[in-house]
Design a protein around this motif. Structure first.
Motif, short mmCIF file in Angstrom:
data_model
loop_
_atom_site.label_atom_id
_atom_site.label_comp_id
_atom_site.label_asym_id
_atom_site.label_seq_id
_atom_site.Cartn_x
_atom_site.Cartn_y
_atom_site.Cartn_z
N UNK A 1 3.59 4.82 -6.82
CA UNK A 1 3.33 3.41 -6.54
C UNK A 1 4.21 2.48 -7.37
N UNK A 2 5.50 2.83 -7.44
CA UNK A 2 6.47 1.96 -8.07
C UNK A 2 6.55 2.03 -9.57
N UNK A 3 5.79 2.92 -10.20
CA UNK A 3 5.80 3.03 -11.65
C UNK A 3 6.13 4.45 -12.08
N UNK B 1 3.64 12.77 -5.76
CA UNK B 1 2.88 13.17 -4.57
C UNK B 1 3.79 13.99 -3.67
N UNK B 2 3.22 14.96 -2.98
CA UNK B 2 4.03 15.82 -2.13
C UNK B 2 4.72 15.06 -1.02
N UNK B 3 5.88 15.56 -0.64
CA UNK B 3 6.65 14.95 0.44
C UNK B 3 5.91 15.15 1.77
N UNK C 1 6.73 9.80 0.56
CA UNK C 1 5.29 10.12 0.43
C UNK C 1 4.42 8.94 0.82
N UNK C 2 4.58 7.81 0.11
CA UNK C 2 3.71 6.66 0.38
C UNK C 2 3.90 6.13 1.81
N UNK D 1 -6.17 9.85 3.03
CA UNK D 1 -6.18 10.25 1.62
C UNK D 1 -5.05 11.21 1.23
N UNK D 2 -3.86 10.89 1.64
CA UNK D 2 -2.69 11.67 1.22
C UNK D 2 -1.53 10.71 0.95
N UNK D 3 -0.53 11.22 0.25
CA UNK D 3 0.69 10.45 0.03
C UNK D 3 0.74 9.66 -1.26
N UNK D 4 -0.33 9.68 -2.04
CA UNK D 4 -0.40 8.94 -3.29
C UNK D 4 -1.06 9.81 -4.36
#
Length: 445
Positions: A14-16, A54-56, A359-360, A370-373
């Motif tokens: 998430x950008x951090x 997070x997984x691709x 991911x995101x 509930x995936x990607x983060x």
């Protein structure tokens, strides 16, 4: 499955980027914090100096099963993907038979339930005469509907104008399109056959499948989507000419029209045909360097939303045929994260942006549950990457069933050490820990 505590990792999310601990429980992320305590029975991994991502989520692959299993299977290619940090895939319908009925679509889900190493979903295929079947697709359990607005590998060209209009008007879920104008491609092919005969060089491919073919088809898709307010996702953009069709002045969650770029169109250019020939023949074609530069610019400014692979394996023997006979497609699902982290190492993109696009954004674009983060309460699809170890692509290291890669000989400056799929440690330090772990994706729509 055991629960895991990953300590001292550099979480990129998430950008951090910050050093944190992460604990899993029952397949989900239970806790993220600066100092998370282990509980009885936890397996502790010290990830000091490593990235935790997070997984691709790869929204476009061709795993060839059923019907073309001499090239690949869902099991072999999802296994290769997990080794490369791809924890989730969405697979295309141009298998044999084409997934054009709910029964044939379910057959693929049944295979994946038995054999998939990663989480999975399958696109429903559209043809000129299966609209009723398409409209029976459940948006809560299927990623989308695939429309070939230009023929590629397989026989699924949708070129009936009335059918296209009805699809875009009536389909309540995401439509993903392959956009190349068939009439333009055929006219170009006829011209080059006249000039070169049967002994054509591979470098003509971006001239056969040229900018105009892409722009005409993409423009038509966008026009139909705007007319009917369709949720449209255009796959594998390749030209500077098409990029004005897409917006970056609104958040991804507000877009009705989104776009994808693939790793090979960011990595290779038409200059590489001389060395690699048919190995990089794919549809749409890898084009001139100025197109690649424009794709990078649009990716970074968010006109292009997602990075994917379009993993499309063929056997080495098939690829060694003359240009006109050699099939289009590259095997790539084992290496997309390494490719993009290498680009980050070269200063072309930040690691945070890589995570956003791989991911995101796919999770948001497809509204995956509930995936990607890396968030508490989300599925534990996780990848540990060591930025201080190199990965060498050798024939022995390639896990694709086809056994080759256009990246052979490449050295990447990162190494994927662990991959977790839905909380299960599937891959660790070069070894697979389980025979399958994938879950069927659910969608919040």
């Amino acid at each position: 499955m055991p629960n895991y505590l990953i300590r001292n990792a550099q979480l990129i999310n998430e950008g951090t980027s910050q050093q944190l601990d992460l604990r899993t429980e029952g397949g989900f992320i239970a806790e993220i914090g600066a100092s998370v305590s282990a509980r009885a029975g936890d397996v502790v991994i010290d990830a000091q100096g490593q990235y935790l991502l997070p997984g691709v989520i790869d929204d476009q692959v061709h795993f060839r099963e059923p019907g073309l299993t001499h090239k690949a299977t869902i099991g072999t290619e999802s296994r290769a993907g997990v080794a490369g940090g791809v924890t989730t895939f969405m697979e295309m319908p141009n298998t044999v038979p084409n997934a054009l009925t709910q029964k044939l679509l379910q057959d693929k889900y049944d295979i994946a339930e038995r054999t998939a190493f990663g989480n999975y979903s399958f696109f429903m295929g559209a043809s000129n005469d299966n609209l009723d079947e398409v409209l029976r697709t459940d948006p809560a359990t299927v990623c989308g509907v695939k429309v070939f607005m230009g023929s590629s590998t397989g026989n699924m060209l949708v070129d009936n104008v009335q059918t296209l209009d009805a699809l875009f008007r009536e389909c309540p879920m995401l439509i993903a399109t392959h956009c190349e104008d068939e009439a333009t491609v055929r006219a170009n092919a006829e011209r080059f056959r006249t000039e070169y005969g049967e002994d054509a060089p591979a470098w003509i491919h971006p001239l056969v499948r040229d900018e105009l073919a892409c722009l005409r088809s993409s423009s038509m898709a966008v026009e139909l989507a705007r007319q009917h307010n369709t949720r449209l996702h255009i796959l594998h953009l390749t030209t500077a000419d098409e990029l004005s069709l897409f917006r970056n002045d609104v958040a991804l969650s507000q877009k009705r029209i989104t776009a994808e770029v693939c790793v090979h169109h960011l990595w290779f250019s038409a200059d590489d045909y001389e060395q690699l020939g048919n190995q990089i023949k794919c549809n749409p074609a890898i084009k001139a360097p100025h197109h690649r530069a424009a794709l990078w610019e649009a990716l970074l400014d968010d006109r292009l939303d997602i990075i994917a692979t379009d993993h499309a394996p063929h056997t080495w023997a098939e690829k060694q045929q003359p240009y006109w006979q050699a099939p289009s497609g590259l095997p790539l699902v084992q290496h997309p994260l390494l490719l993009m982290l290498e680009a980050a190492r070269q200063g072309k993109i930040s690691p945070e942006k890589v995570v956003q696009k791989m991911a995101h954004a796919p999770a948001d674009c497809f509204q995956i549950d509930r995936r990607g983060y890396l968030r508490e309460g989300y599925w534990a699809d996780l990848v540990l990457v060591d930025p201080n170890q190199a990965t060498h692509v050798t024939p022995e290291s390639i896990l694709y069933k086809c056994g080759w890669s256009p990246l052979t000989g490449q050295t990447f400056g990162h190494k994927i050490t662990h991959t977790f799929v839905s909380g299960e440690l599937v891959y660790a330090n070069g070894d697979f820990q389980v025979e399958r772990a994938g879950q069927r994706l659910a969608f919040v729509r």
